[in-house]
Motif scaffolding. Sequence first.
Motif, PDB file in Angstrom:
ATOM      1  N   CYS A  11      -2.856   3.644  -8.684  1.00 29.40           N
ATOM      2  CA  CYS A  11      -3.387   4.155  -7.410  1.00 29.40           C
ATOM      3  C   CYS A  11      -2.213   4.661  -6.657  1.00 29.40           C
ATOM      4  O   CYS A  11      -1.402   4.419  -6.441  1.00 29.40           O
ATOM      5  CB  CYS A  11      -4.277   3.230  -6.697  1.00 29.40           C
ATOM      6  SG  CYS A  11      -5.184   3.837  -5.346  1.00 29.40           S
ATOM      7  N   LEU A  13      -2.569   4.718  -3.338  1.00 29.18           N
ATOM      8  CA  LEU A  13      -2.505   4.098  -2.073  1.00 29.18           C
ATOM      9  C   LEU A  13      -2.312   2.374  -2.396  1.00 29.18           C
ATOM     10  O   LEU A  13      -2.467   2.178  -3.670  1.00 29.18           O
ATOM     11  CB  LEU A  13      -3.888   4.145  -1.065  1.00 29.18           C
ATOM     12  CG  LEU A  13      -4.301   5.616  -0.770  1.00 29.18           C
ATOM     13  CD1 LEU A  13      -5.670   5.421  -0.202  1.00 29.18           C
ATOM     14  CD2 LEU A  13      -3.138   5.979   0.081  1.00 29.18           C
ATOM     15  N   ARG A  14      -2.146   1.548  -1.452  1.00 31.92           N
ATOM     16  CA  ARG A  14      -1.948   0.256  -1.579  1.00 31.92           C
ATOM     17  C   ARG A  14      -2.812  -0.527  -0.669  1.00 31.92           C
ATOM     18  O   ARG A  14      -2.118  -1.140   0.388  1.00 31.92           O
ATOM     19  CB  ARG A  14      -0.380   0.198  -1.348  1.00 31.92           C
ATOM     20  CG  ARG A  14       0.347   0.637  -2.341  1.00 31.92           C
ATOM     21  CD  ARG A  14       0.127  -0.194  -3.952  1.00 31.92           C
ATOM     22  NE  ARG A  14       0.905   0.226  -4.772  1.00 31.92           N
ATOM     23  CZ  ARG A  14       0.761   1.152  -5.681  1.00 31.92           C
ATOM     24  NH1 ARG A  14      -0.370   1.950  -5.663  1.00 31.92           N
ATOM     25  NH2 ARG A  14       1.712   1.309  -6.658  1.00 31.92           N
ATOM     26  N   CYS A  15      -4.154  -0.234  -0.586  1.00 31.50           N
ATOM     27  CA  CYS A  15      -4.810  -1.135   0.667  1.00 31.50           C
ATOM     28  C   CYS A  15      -4.735  -2.493   0.386  1.00 31.50           C
ATOM     29  O   CYS A  15      -5.057  -3.083  -0.760  1.00 31.50           O
ATOM     30  CB  CYS A  15      -6.417  -0.476   0.571  1.00 31.50           C
ATOM     31  SG  CYS A  15      -6.540   1.252   0.188  1.00 31.50           S
ATOM     32  N   TYR A  17      -6.875  -4.768   0.932  1.00 32.06           N
ATOM     33  CA  TYR A  17      -7.819  -5.623   0.465  1.00 32.06           C
ATOM     34  C   TYR A  17      -8.271  -5.440  -0.918  1.00 32.06           C
ATOM     35  O   TYR A  17      -9.448  -5.722  -1.280  1.00 32.06           O
ATOM     36  CB  TYR A  17      -8.905  -5.281   1.686  1.00 32.06           C
ATOM     37  CG  TYR A  17      -9.501  -3.944   1.735  1.00 32.06           C
ATOM     38  CD1 TYR A  17      -9.774  -2.795   0.705  1.00 32.06           C
ATOM     39  CD2 TYR A  17      -9.365  -3.337   2.899  1.00 32.06           C
ATOM     40  CE1 TYR A  17     -10.085  -1.782   0.734  1.00 32.06           C
ATOM     41  CE2 TYR A  17      -9.719  -1.952   3.200  1.00 32.06           C
ATOM     42  CZ  TYR A  17     -10.121  -1.065   2.265  1.00 32.06           C
ATOM     43  OH  TYR A  17     -10.390   0.103   2.479  1.00 32.06           O
ATOM     44  N   CYS A  18      -7.549  -4.310  -1.370  1.00 38.52           N
ATOM     45  CA  CYS A  18      -8.016  -3.884  -2.731  1.00 38.52           C
ATOM     46  C   CYS A  18      -8.699  -5.015  -3.834  1.00 38.52           C
ATOM     47  O   CYS A  18      -7.772  -6.016  -3.982  1.00 38.52           O
ATOM     48  CB  CYS A  18      -6.947  -3.189  -3.693  1.00 38.52           C
ATOM     49  SG  CYS A  18      -7.591  -2.183  -5.183  1.00 38.52           S
ATOM     50  N   THR A  20      -9.385  -4.397  -7.177  1.00 43.14           N
ATOM     51  CA  THR A  20      -8.971  -3.826  -8.536  1.00 43.14           C
ATOM     52  C   THR A  20      -7.824  -4.519  -9.175  1.00 43.14           C
ATOM     53  O   THR A  20      -7.316  -3.981  -9.999  1.00 43.14           O
ATOM     54  CB  THR A  20      -9.476  -2.707  -8.674  1.00 43.14           C
ATOM     55  OG1 THR A  20      -8.378  -1.737  -7.991  1.00 43.14           O
ATOM     56  CG2 THR A  20     -10.596  -1.965  -8.444  1.00 43.14           C
ATOM     57  N   LYS A  23      -1.302  -2.649  -9.062  1.00 43.24           N
ATOM     58  CA  LYS A  23      -1.419  -1.276  -9.457  1.00 43.24           C
ATOM     59  C   LYS A  23      -0.289  -1.173 -10.410  1.00 43.24           C
ATOM     60  O   LYS A  23       1.139  -1.139  -9.905  1.00 43.24           O
ATOM     61  CB  LYS A  23      -1.227  -0.420  -8.070  1.00 43.24           C
ATOM     62  CG  LYS A  23      -2.237  -0.749  -7.129  1.00 43.24           C
ATOM     63  CD  LYS A  23      -3.657  -0.021  -7.485  1.00 43.24           C
ATOM     64  CE  LYS A  23      -4.707  -0.639  -7.065  1.00 43.24           C
ATOM     65  NZ  LYS A  23      -5.618  -1.879  -7.495  1.00 43.24           N
ATOM     66  N   GLY A  58      -8.171   1.348 -10.007  1.00 51.12           N
ATOM     67  CA  GLY A  58      -7.192   2.268  -9.474  1.00 51.12           C
ATOM     68  C   GLY A  58      -7.945   3.521  -8.745  1.00 51.12           C
ATOM     69  O   GLY A  58      -9.217   3.456  -8.456  1.00 51.12           O
ATOM     70  N   GLU A  59      -7.302   4.506  -8.877  1.00 59.59           N
ATOM     71  CA  GLU A  59      -7.830   5.768  -8.370  1.00 59.59           C
ATOM     72  C   GLU A  59      -8.060   6.832  -9.687  1.00 59.59           C
ATOM     73  O   GLU A  59      -7.301   7.325 -10.381  1.00 59.59           O
ATOM     74  CB  GLU A  59      -6.525   6.631  -7.412  1.00 59.59           C
ATOM     75  CG  GLU A  59      -7.113   7.952  -6.957  1.00 59.59           C
ATOM     76  CD  GLU A  59      -8.325   8.062  -6.744  1.00 59.59           C
ATOM     77  OE1 GLU A  59      -9.104   7.274  -5.686  1.00 59.59           O
ATOM     78  OE2 GLU A  59      -9.154   9.275  -6.860  1.00 59.59           O
ATOM     79  N   ASN A  92     -10.582   7.761  -3.354  1.00 59.08           N
ATOM     80  CA  ASN A  92     -10.042   7.959  -2.039  1.00 59.08           C
ATOM     81  C   ASN A  92      -9.956   9.236  -1.759  1.00 59.08           C
ATOM     82  O   ASN A  92      -9.467   9.547  -0.492  1.00 59.08           O
ATOM     83  CB  ASN A  92      -8.664   7.145  -2.163  1.00 59.08           C
ATOM     84  CG  ASN A  92      -7.498   7.684  -2.937  1.00 59.08           C
ATOM     85  OD1 ASN A  92      -7.618   8.923  -2.950  1.00 59.08           O
ATOM     86  ND2 ASN A  92      -6.850   6.770  -3.364  1.00 59.08           N
ATOM     87  N   ARG A 126      -5.825   1.269   4.786  1.00 57.11           N
ATOM     88  CA  ARG A 126      -5.733   2.333   3.617  1.00 57.11           C
ATOM     89  C   ARG A 126      -4.487   3.006   3.940  1.00 57.11           C
ATOM     90  O   ARG A 126      -4.426   4.273   4.365  1.00 57.11           O
ATOM     91  CB  ARG A 126      -7.031   3.168   3.743  1.00 57.11           C
ATOM     92  CG  ARG A 126      -8.207   2.488   3.417  1.00 57.11           C
ATOM     93  CD  ARG A 126      -9.539   3.311   3.334  1.00 57.11           C
ATOM     94  NE  ARG A 126      -9.370   4.067   1.896  1.00 57.11           N
ATOM     95  CZ  ARG A 126      -9.748   3.274   0.703  1.00 57.11           C
ATOM     96  NH1 ARG A 126     -10.000   2.242   0.690  1.00 57.11           N
ATOM     97  NH2 ARG A 126      -9.643   4.228  -0.514  1.00 57.11           N
TER      98      ARG A 126
HETATM   99  S1  SF4 Z   1      -8.191   1.641  -5.754  1.00 57.74           S
HETATM  100 FE1  SF4 Z   1      -9.083   1.865  -3.860  1.00 57.74          FE
HETATM  101  S2  SF4 Z   1      -9.067   0.088  -2.625  1.00 57.74           S
HETATM  102 FE2  SF4 Z   1      -7.739  -0.077  -4.267  1.00 57.74          FE
HETATM  103  S3  SF4 Z   1      -5.547   0.687  -3.335  1.00 57.74           S
HETATM  104 FE3  SF4 Z   1      -6.402   2.344  -4.285  1.00 57.74          FE
HETATM  105  S4  SF4 Z   1      -7.498   3.564  -2.641  1.00 57.74           S
HETATM  106 FE4  SF4 Z   1      -7.231   1.425  -2.022  1.00 57.74          FE
END
Ligand code: SF4
Length: 378
Positions: A11, A13-15, A17-18, A20, A23, A58-59, A92, A126
Motif C-alpha cells: 500500500c 499509505l500506512r494507516c 488502524y489497517c 489487512t 505491507k 493493500g491498495e 484510497n 491516514r
Molecule cells: S490498505 Fe487501506 S487502511 Fe491499510 S494502509 Fe492502505 S489505505 Fe490504509
Amino acid sequence: MNALVHLTHDCNLRCPYCFTGAKFAKEMTVDTAQRTAEFVVDYAKEHGQRAVFSFFGGEPMMAWPVMREMVLHAERVAAERGVTAIFRMNTNGLLIKEEHLAFFEEHDLIFILSIDGNQAMHDAERITQGGQGSFAALAAKLPRFLEHNPGMMASVVVTPTNVAHAADGIAFLFDAGFRFLIIKPDVTQAWSPEHVAELERQYTRVGEDYLARMRRGDDLYLNLFDDKWIAHTKGAEGISIRCDVGSSQISVAPSGNLYPCVRWVKEEEDTVPRLGDVWQGLLADKLADIRAQAAAPKSPCGDCSYNDGRCANECACEHYSATGRIDTPAPALCEHERVMVPIADRIGNALWREQNPVFLRKLYPRLTQIRTREGASG
Ligand code: SF4
Ligand code: SF4
C-alpha cells in the motif's frame, strides 16, 4: 459469489488502524488472476449467482496491470459461461488517474473511497510512509471522482485518535457531495471511558445534523442510522452491507489462497482458517465449520434488548480480530452500539412522529405509495 480479491499486500499509505496486515511487495501474478477469474465465474454459474469481483488490498491500484488483466479475462470467461460479472473496488483513491476512470466507466467498475472525513480527521490516521497526512492530495481529486460517480460511497473509520473530529468530518463529506457513507469504529483498539464519552458527544451531533438534512429533504444514507432503522422495520436481512462470512463472500489472497474474510488474509499467516485455493476450490468441511461458528449465538449478547438486528454485532471476522473468537464481539463494539442504538432510536422516532417524507420513502415505501395513490384519487 462476491470474491474480495486482494491483488497486493502493498500500500502507498500506512494507516495505523489497517486490518489487512503488514505491507510488503507481493502482487498476485497474472496467471493467478486469470485462474481466480475462472474459479469465481465457475462457482457463480454452478450456484446460479452473479460473479462479483471486489478488488481489495493493500491498495489494489498498486497492482493496476493485474486488475486490468483480470477484468478483461473475467469478462471473456463470464460471456462464454453466460454469467454476469460485476466489478467493485475499495481504494484510497490516490493513484487513480483519468485513464483509470475511463476504464472503470467502460467496464462499469464502481469504487468505494476510503476517506476519513475532513482534513483534521483524515490526517489523524491516514498517513504516508513518511508520516504525512494524505488528505490534501485526495481532496484535490474529489470533485472529479464525484463527477465520475455521483453515487460514490465513502468509507470512514472512527478511532480513539480521530473521534474528536467525527461530527465535523462526517458533515464535511455530505457537504462535499457524498450521499452514501459507511462509518465503522475500529473496535480492535481499547476505547477509554473518555473516548466513549467523546464518541457519544460526536454521534449526538452527527444525529442532529442528519435530522436537519432529512428535514431539508436530502435523501442520504448513513449506515449508523439507516441500518438500525432498516433492522427495526424489515429485520436484519433487509440490510445490504452485512457480514456474510464464508457464505456468498470469500477473500482471495495474492497467492490464490481462499479465506473467509478480508481481515484474515493479512500476511497469510497459518493462524487463520484457510478455505482452500483457486486451483483446488473450496474445502467444504472448513467452510461448513466457519458458517456454523458464525451463525452461533453471540456471547455475551444473550437477551440484550439491542440484539434484535439493531446492534451491528454480526461481523464474525471483526470479533475474531478483536477477541480471538468468532462468537465474541469486542468490548469496544459493545460500547459503540450502546452509544449508537439510543441515538438512532431517538432520531428515527422524531422523523416518524413528523412523518418525514424522506424517512417514510426510505423505510415505508408501501405506505408512501398508498398515500400517494389516495392523494391522487382524493
Ligand atoms: S490498505 Fe487501506 S487502511 Fe491499510 S494502509 Fe492502505 S489505505 Fe490504509
Ligand atoms: S450491545 Fe453488546 S451485548 Fe448488546 S447485542 Fe450489542 S454487542 Fe451484544
